[in-house]
Design a protein around this motif. Structure first.
Motif, short mmCIF file in Angstrom:
data_model
loop_
_atom_site.label_atom_id
_atom_site.label_comp_id
_atom_site.label_asym_id
_atom_site.label_seq_id
_atom_site.Cartn_x
_atom_site.Cartn_y
_atom_site.Cartn_z
N LEU A 153 49.26 95.25 53.68
CA LEU A 153 50.30 94.90 54.66
C LEU A 153 49.68 94.37 55.94
O LEU A 153 50.17 93.38 56.51
N ALA A 154 48.59 95.01 56.39
CA ALA A 154 47.91 94.54 57.61
C ALA A 154 47.38 93.13 57.42
O ALA A 154 47.47 92.29 58.33
N LEU A 155 46.83 92.84 56.24
CA LEU A 155 46.30 91.50 55.97
C LEU A 155 47.41 90.46 56.02
O LEU A 155 47.25 89.40 56.65
N VAL A 156 48.53 90.76 55.38
CA VAL A 156 49.66 89.82 55.38
C VAL A 156 50.19 89.62 56.80
O VAL A 156 50.47 88.49 57.23
N LEU A 157 50.32 90.72 57.56
CA LEU A 157 50.81 90.61 58.94
C LEU A 157 49.85 89.80 59.81
O LEU A 157 50.27 89.01 60.66
N GLY A 158 48.55 89.98 59.60
CA GLY A 158 47.57 89.22 60.37
C GLY A 158 47.68 87.73 60.13
O GLY A 158 47.64 86.92 61.06
N LEU A 159 47.85 87.33 58.87
CA LEU A 159 47.99 85.92 58.54
C LEU A 159 49.32 85.36 59.03
O LEU A 159 49.38 84.22 59.52
N LEU A 160 50.39 86.16 58.92
CA LEU A 160 51.70 85.72 59.41
C LEU A 160 51.68 85.54 60.92
O LEU A 160 52.23 84.56 61.45
N LEU A 161 51.04 86.47 61.63
CA LEU A 161 50.94 86.36 63.09
C LEU A 161 50.16 85.11 63.48
O LEU A 161 50.54 84.39 64.41
N THR A 162 49.08 84.82 62.77
CA THR A 162 48.29 83.61 63.04
C THR A 162 49.14 82.36 62.86
O THR A 162 49.08 81.43 63.66
N ALA A 163 49.95 82.33 61.78
CA ALA A 163 50.80 81.17 61.51
C ALA A 163 51.85 80.99 62.60
O ALA A 163 52.11 79.86 63.05
N MET A 164 52.47 82.08 63.04
CA MET A 164 53.50 81.98 64.09
C MET A 164 52.90 81.48 65.39
O MET A 164 53.48 80.61 66.06
#
Length: 286
Positions: A153-164
């Protein structure tokens, strides 16, 4: 009696909703960008492996071996996790900043949602992110990492935050760059600095030792959304590679994650509003 169709002001679209409606155009732009970038190239997409591998090698030898930063456990995984975030962010923001100007011929000749250009830059960087992420996960597994639900979950959130963050900044900077071309050069300079402004090459504990663990400077540093994105990827891939790594995860990461997503959402709104307000003048300026 037929009701006349409402008048539509050309050059002023419906924002990101137009991008969703015209997904086919988006896919065409992404394919065009990839074909142009790798035209007459022997390696093609293989460069998306070579470039980060060389960058990783330079930093690992220079910092990990010569300057002894490898006191961090599993430093190779730690370093590459941070580089994955910064490389994807830098490519997306840098290309998005230039996207409208580079596609000036299209902007002048036909109408299409202008947001397609910075969004396509984000998708192109996502294409290059895939191989880097695969290398990171393989390296983490070799180091002893095993996936856990919180880490994934942390990995997915990190990538999503980078994209936003990249999309919000990309929309804002792409619009401003049409009127002030110095912006793209300034962005290049800032992106070079940002890799040192997040815990990519060093741990957050170095900053805490320098400014003090109760310092407002440390709080501001940890609240930086890019710092949060890097730490989330570290939590997802590096923290459980070895038993001692988890203890090095910064405290309060959950709270900083909520704050970072709030900042990213606000930046996305500001970027979209600015882009939409200025997009009607793009053709005249270009």
């Amino acid at each position: 009696m037929m009701t006349p169709a409402p008048l539509v002001v050309q050059g002023r679209g419906d924002g990101m909703r137009d991008v969703v409606r015209r997904r086919y155009l988006l896919s065409l732009l992404v394919r065009k960008e990839l074909r142009v970038r790798y035209r007459a190239s022997l390696l093609g997409l293989g460069w998306s492996y070579v470039k980060p591998a060389v960058q990783f090698g330079v930093y690992f030898v220079g910092l990990g071996l010569l300057l002894r930063q490898n006191a961090i456990g599993d430093y190779a995984v730690y370093l590459f996790g941070g580089l994955v975030v910064m490389t994807a962010f830098s490519e997306a923001v840098g290309n998005a900043t230039r996207s409208v100007v580079v596609n000036g011929d299209l902007v002048r000749k036909i109408y299409l949602p202008r947001e397609l250009f910075p969004v396509s830059s984000l998708f192109v960087s996502a294409v290059h992110l895939g191989p880097q992420l695969l290398v990171l996960l393989v390296g983490a597994i070799v180091a002893g990492w095993r996936p856990d639900p919180v880490g994934l979950l942390a990995l997915v959130l990190g990538l999503l935050l980078t994209a936003m963050l990249a999309l919000g900044l990309g929309l804002l900077l792409a619009a401003v760059n049409v009127f002030f071309r110095d912006v793209e050069n300034l962005v290049d300079l800032v992106l070079m600095v940002l890799v040192w402004a997040s815990p990519v090459l060093y741990s957050w504990q170095r900053v805490a030792d320098l400014v003090g663990r109760d310092s407002a400077w440390l709080t501001a540093y940890q609240a930086n959304p890019l710092t949060v994105a890097v730490e989330l990827v570290h939590r997802g891939t590096w923290a459980h590679a070895s038993p001692g790594n988890a203890a090095a995860t910064p405290p309060g990461l959950l709270g900083y994650t909520v704050l970072a997503f709030g900042i990213a959402a606000a930046l996305l709104v500001v970027g979209q509003l600015t882009f939409r307000r200025l997009s009607g003048r793009f053709a005249q300026e270009l």
